[in-house]
Design a protein around this motif. Structure first.
Motif, PDB file in Angstrom:
ATOM      1  N   GLU A  81       0.852  -1.179   0.000  1.00 14.59           N
ATOM      2  CA  GLU A  81       0.000   0.000   0.000  1.00 14.59           C
ATOM      3  C   GLU A  81       0.896   1.240   0.000  1.00 14.59           C
ATOM      4  OE1 GLU A  81      -3.234   0.010   2.785  1.00 14.59           O
ATOM      5  OE2 GLU A  81      -3.103  -2.166   3.018  1.00 14.59           O
ATOM      6  N   PRO A  82       1.065   1.897  -1.134  1.00 14.69           N
ATOM      7  CA  PRO A  82       1.946   3.061  -1.192  1.00 14.69           C
ATOM      8  C   PRO A  82       1.432   4.192  -0.320  1.00 14.69           C
ATOM      9  CG  PRO A  82       0.626   2.910  -3.185  1.00 14.69           C
ATOM     10  CD  PRO A  82       0.379   1.647  -2.415  1.00 14.69           C
ATOM     11  N   GLN A  83       2.311   4.769   0.465  1.00 14.45           N
ATOM     12  CA  GLN A  83       1.933   5.867   1.355  1.00 14.45           C
ATOM     13  C   GLN A  83       2.281   7.189   0.677  1.00 14.45           C
ATOM     14  OE1 GLN A  83       0.299   5.397   4.285  1.00 14.45           O
ATOM     15  NE2 GLN A  83       0.306   3.218   3.751  1.00 14.45           N
ATOM     16  N   LEU A  84       1.261   7.876   0.188  1.00 16.16           N
ATOM     17  CA  LEU A  84       1.468   9.173  -0.448  1.00 16.16           C
ATOM     18  C   LEU A  84       0.977  10.270   0.478  1.00 16.16           C
ATOM     19  CD1 LEU A  84       0.383   8.479  -4.148  1.00 16.16           C
ATOM     20  CD2 LEU A  84       2.600   8.107  -3.043  1.00 16.16           C
ATOM     21  N   LEU A  85       1.671  11.401   0.467  1.00 14.53           N
ATOM     22  CA  LEU A  85       1.322  12.529   1.317  1.00 14.53           C
ATOM     23  C   LEU A  85       0.387  13.483   0.576  1.00 14.53           C
ATOM     24  CD1 LEU A  85       4.835  13.312   2.827  1.00 14.53           C
ATOM     25  CD2 LEU A  85       3.120  11.704   3.649  1.00 14.53           C
ATOM     26  N   ARG A  86      -0.330  14.315   1.325  1.00 13.98           N
ATOM     27  CA  ARG A  86      -1.238  15.289   0.733  1.00 13.98           C
ATOM     28  C   ARG A  86      -0.433  16.515   0.284  1.00 13.98           C
ATOM     29  NH1 ARG A  86      -6.867  15.517   0.817  1.00 13.98           N
ATOM     30  NH2 ARG A  86      -6.858  13.705   2.191  1.00 13.98           N
ATOM     31  N   VAL A  87       0.484  16.275  -0.631  1.00 13.00           N
ATOM     32  CA  VAL A  87       1.299  17.330  -1.238  1.00 13.00           C
ATOM     33  C   VAL A  87       1.287  17.088  -2.743  1.00 13.00           C
ATOM     34  CG1 VAL A  87       2.742  17.670   0.810  1.00 13.00           C
ATOM     35  CG2 VAL A  87       3.414  15.970  -0.892  1.00 13.00           C
ATOM     36  N   SER A  88       2.030  17.885  -3.481  1.00 16.31           N
ATOM     37  CA  SER A  88       2.033  17.735  -4.935  1.00 16.31           C
ATOM     38  C   SER A  88       2.643  16.391  -5.330  1.00 16.31           C
ATOM     39  CB  SER A  88       2.813  18.878  -5.583  1.00 16.31           C
ATOM     40  OG  SER A  88       4.200  18.763  -5.292  1.00 16.31           O
ATOM     41  N   LEU A  89       2.289  15.924  -6.531  1.00 20.29           N
ATOM     42  CA  LEU A  89       2.867  14.678  -7.025  1.00 20.29           C
ATOM     43  C   LEU A  89       4.374  14.816  -7.179  1.00 20.29           C
ATOM     44  CD1 LEU A  89       0.213  13.620  -9.701  1.00 20.29           C
ATOM     45  CD2 LEU A  89       0.384  12.949  -7.304  1.00 20.29           C
ATOM     46  N   ARG A  90       4.836  16.005  -7.517  1.00 23.31           N
ATOM     47  CA  ARG A  90       6.275  16.250  -7.614  1.00 23.31           C
ATOM     48  C   ARG A  90       6.948  15.996  -6.268  1.00 23.31           C
ATOM     49  NH1 ARG A  90       5.924  20.895  -9.003  1.00 23.31           N
ATOM     50  NH2 ARG A  90       6.455  20.859 -11.227  1.00 23.31           N
ATOM     51  N   ASP A  91       6.365  16.560  -5.206  1.00 23.63           N
ATOM     52  CA  ASP A  91       6.964  16.393  -3.878  1.00 23.63           C
ATOM     53  C   ASP A  91       6.843  14.953  -3.391  1.00 23.63           C
ATOM     54  OD1 ASP A  91       7.653  19.047  -3.800  1.00 23.63           O
ATOM     55  OD2 ASP A  91       5.876  19.677  -2.688  1.00 23.63           O
ATOM     56  N   ASN A  92       5.799  14.258  -3.802  1.00 25.26           N
ATOM     57  CA  ASN A  92       5.686  12.850  -3.427  1.00 25.26           C
ATOM     58  C   ASN A  92       6.795  12.021  -4.065  1.00 25.26           C
ATOM     59  OD1 ASN A  92       3.398  11.767  -1.697  1.00 25.26           O
ATOM     60  ND2 ASN A  92       2.280  13.244  -2.955  1.00 25.26           N
ATOM     61  N   ILE A  93       7.077  12.289  -5.325  1.00 27.30           N
ATOM     62  CA  ILE A  93       8.151  11.554  -6.006  1.00 27.30           C
ATOM     63  C   ILE A  93       9.507  11.912  -5.412  1.00 27.30           C
ATOM     64  CG2 ILE A  93       9.339  11.240  -8.218  1.00 27.30           C
ATOM     65  CD1 ILE A  93       6.631  11.647  -9.599  1.00 27.30           C
ATOM     66  N   ALA A  94       9.692  13.188  -5.075  1.00 29.03           N
ATOM     67  CA  ALA A  94      10.990  13.655  -4.572  1.00 29.03           C
ATOM     68  C   ALA A  94      11.101  13.569  -3.058  1.00 29.03           C
ATOM     69  CB  ALA A  94      11.220  15.106  -5.031  1.00 29.03           C
ATOM     70  N   LEU A  95      10.240  12.778  -2.418  1.00 32.88           N
ATOM     71  CA  LEU A  95      10.226  12.713  -0.963  1.00 32.88           C
ATOM     72  C   LEU A  95      11.581  12.288  -0.398  1.00 32.88           C
ATOM     73  CD1 LEU A  95       8.383  13.000   1.526  1.00 32.88           C
ATOM     74  CD2 LEU A  95       7.877  10.564   1.318  1.00 32.88           C
ATOM     75  N   GLY A  96      12.212  11.323  -1.021  1.00 31.71           N
ATOM     76  CA  GLY A  96      13.504  10.852  -0.522  1.00 31.71           C
ATOM     77  C   GLY A  96      14.682  11.629  -1.051  1.00 31.71           C
ATOM     78  N   LYS A  97      14.445  12.543  -1.998  1.00 31.94           N
ATOM     79  CA  LYS A  97      15.525  13.341  -2.577  1.00 31.94           C
ATOM     80  C   LYS A  97      14.973  14.720  -2.907  1.00 31.94           C
ATOM     81  CE  LYS A  97      19.110  13.126  -6.177  1.00 31.94           C
ATOM     82  NZ  LYS A  97      19.586  12.403  -7.392  1.00 31.94           N
TER      83      LYS A  97
END
Length: 654
Positions: free
Chosen positions: A477-493
């Motif tokens: 179950e992928p845990q995505l945050l209520r932020v932009s898709l850009r920030d979700n992809i760049a969460l670790g970087k």
């Protein structure tokens, strides 16, 4: 004006998610004496926690109290000026001479000056306490977030989510009153009535007695109502927590409850908890309401004016005092009850804040995943900033055991090696410890015994930033945050460029979908767009691709994806696993035939390790394989088997 019953509507709002989850319908059933002892111990612990919590701002609070005390003393200045001005005007009127304008102006000037100085000191004191509150709140939140960020995942699993939210939000807000307001208001509430009453006695001791004539009755009524307030406050908080937990249990599972027609039974637990709290609260506050009405009557404006003006008029008629003196002491009598009420309200706030401080201190004292000062390959010349780095991407489990809290061992004496650049699959029945073993590699928790090595270095010796540059994971179950898709992809970087983010999204087979959205990469997940399970999974894969970690944990990434998305996810995974050390949690043997090694787990132990062909005669694996073959032959499971077998394609492409 007297002590009011506890503001239950506010407290209910504050603790609506604070309770620890209890079994449906259960309420505390403890011996009354033990309960009283526990409450007393909790009150004492709350006082100590409050003392420890306020230590960083104790000096500022003391400074604010001194300023508030000076402000309280200056409260008598207007009354002194009033008496002097009244005496000047009365003497001129009786003598038939012009009023001494110079003296009158001086008195008015003194009155205004002292009044303004009093306000200045009071607001300066409030300014100091509010800045202290802001600094302390920031300090607490920073410490709490730092602590929570290093807490093992098992702590969050065992802890009610409301407890964390309450400590971070509600409890810090509760402490705000004690820091920003209570030092100033309580000090002024003590000093001001003492100064005013003292001045009333200076004017005339008989008028002084009149000004406080009804206060003993008022004070006694409040003392009677305040008895047991500390214990009752703790008990109220405890019972509200039970109401809260049963309410959350009911609401969270409402869909299942309605589906199985168990609304009545599920609702009964919440109803019992609410009824018990209602009985407790009514039994507590009903006598207080009666006492409040009686005490308010003793200090009501008509009663105070009747006592002071009637008695004062008698004294004026007797020639003992002047009319201005009566007016001043009568006004003082109107102020004193309000000051006493402020003391009561602050006492109530102090009781609540003690419990809040204790919860904050407990949250600040949660266990953390510590880093050892281990040995290994060192990077950098500065000895103070040296980081131990793994020599390669080989993963070794050495006699690893782990238990959640005080429960039984979920993983027992596991030893296995994941060679660099290979794919290892963990399979076994539900509850066999597969996910636990995988999350230990991500260091969501530390082993109870044994060690896990990455490139020859114990994970406990690695700096967290080094570990998570090398280990990435894609969960069911992928845990995505209520932020932009850009920030979700760049969460670790977070420092990744737009080009890197888009490349990762392209390799994860999700870029075309994102570009088709009206806001593109700026789309806020959960607000401007809701993604399907497969689309969310590809966002998680893009996140892992962007990190480019050489060690990857996959927890059946296609398990909950829709059929249309499975092919895209498999294609994204083929890019993701290439050249990496991969640990796959698999639930179907048919999906891992082509991996380098298969680890079979049963009841927390490894029962077999080898390739598919090597394990066909192993009892545990062969039983799982036969079950898989039966599923494949069933018509309704055809789609599932096709999706599951696609990991072989990933292996071939790898």
């Amino acid at each position: 004006m007297s002590q009011q019953p506890p503001p239950i509507h506010q407290e209910a709002e504050k603790v609506h998610v604070s309770g620890e989850t209890t079994k449906s319908g259960e309420t505390p059933d403890v011996n009354e004496n033990n309960n009283t002892t526990d409450q007393a111990a909790e009150r004492a612990a709350g006082k100590q926690a409050l003392k420890d919590l306020l230590a960083p701002v104790r000096g500022k609070l003391m400074c604010a109290r001194i300023l508030a005390a000076l402000s309280g003393i200056l409260a008598i200045a207007p009354y002194i000026a009033l008496v002097q001005l009244g005496d000047t005007l009365l003497r001129a009127a009786l003598a038939g001479t012009p009023v001494d304008a110079e003296r009158a102006r001086f008195i008015v000037l003194v009155l205004l000056s002292t009044f303004m100085l009093r306000l200045f000191l009071y607001f300066l004191a409030l300014g100091i306490t509010h800045f202290a509150d802001l600094r302390l709140g920031d300090h607490i939140r920073s410490q709490m977030i730092s602590r929570l960020s290093r807490a093992p995942l098992s702590w969050f699993t065992a802890t009610n989510a409301g407890r964390v939210r309450k400590a971070l939000q509600d409890d810090i807000a509760q402490v705000h009153t004690l820091i920003a307001h209570q030092p100033v208001e309580a000090t002024a509430a003590v000093v001001t009535p003492v100064a005013l009453a003292t001045y009333a006695f200076v004017v005339d001791w008989r008028l002084g007695l009149l000004s406080i004539a009804t206060l003993p009755l008022f004070a006694l009524a409040n003392v009677w109502m305040m008895r047991g307030m500390g214990e009752k406050t703790v008990e109220m908080d405890s019972k509200l927590a039970v109401v809260s937990s049963t309410m959350i249990e009911f609401v969270s599972g409402i869909s299942v409850v309605k589906a199985f027609g168990a609304v009545g039974r599920s609702h009964a637990a919440y109803q019992r908890a609410a009824d018990e709290f209602s009985r407790f609260y009514l039994a507590w506050v009903t006598p207080m309401l009666r006492g409040s009405a009686l005490s308010d009557a003793t200090v009501s404006i008509p009663i105070l004016l009747l006592v002071n003006l009637a008695g004062g008029a008698t004294m004026v008629h007797a020639g003992w005092v002047e009319p201005a003196d009566v007016l001043a002491t009568s006004l003082i009598s109107l102020v004193l009850p309000a000051a006493i009420q402020t003391i009561g309200e602050n006492s109530w706030a102090y009781q609540l804040t003690g419990a809040a401080a204790l919860r904050i201190m407990k949250t600040l004292d949660i266990p953390i995943i510590a880093r050892n000062e281990g040995s290994g390959t060192v990077e950098g010349d500065d000895s103070k900033n040296q980081k131990v780095i793994p020599r390669d991407n080989t993963v070794e489990y050495r006699d690893v055991s782990f238990a959640y809290g005080d429960g039984p061992l979920a993983v027992q004496n596991v030893s296995v090696t994941l060679p660099a650049g290979t794919v290892t699959a963990l399979i076994g029945p539900s509850g066999s410890g597969k996910s636990t073993l995988a999350t230990l590699l991500a260091r969501f928790a530390d082993p109870t015994s044994g060690s896990i090595l990455l490139g020859g270095v114990d994970l406990r010796d690695l700096d967290p930033s080094t570990l998570y540059q090398r280990v990435a994971f894609v969960l069911q179950e992928p845990q995505l945050l209520r932020v932009s898709l850009r920030d979700n992809i760049a969460l670790g970087k977070p420092e990744a460029s737009e080009e890197e983010i888009r490349r990762a999204a392209e390799h994860a087979q999700i870029l075309d979908f994102i570009d088709a959205l009206p806001q593109g990469m700026d789309t806020i997940y959960g607000e401007e767009s809701n993604l399907s399970g497969g689309q969310a999974q590809r966002i998680a894969i893009a996140r892992a691709l962007l990190i480019d970690a050489p060690v990857l944990i996959l927890d059946e990434a296609t398990a909950f994806a829709d059929p249309e998305s499975q092919a895209d996810i498999q294609e994204a995974l083929s890019t993701l696993v290439a050249g990496r050390t991969v640990l796959v949690i698999a639930h179907r043997p048919e999906s891992v035939i082509g991996v380098d090694q298969i680890v079979v787990m049963t009841q927390g132990r490894i029962t077999a390790v080898g390739s598919h062909e090597e394990l066909l005669d192993e009892p545990h694996y062969s039983r799982l394989w036969r079950s898989a073959q039966l599923r494949i032959t069933e018509p309704e499971s055809g789609k599932g088997s096709q999706a599951g077998s696609k990991l072989n394609t990933v292996e071939e492409q790898r």
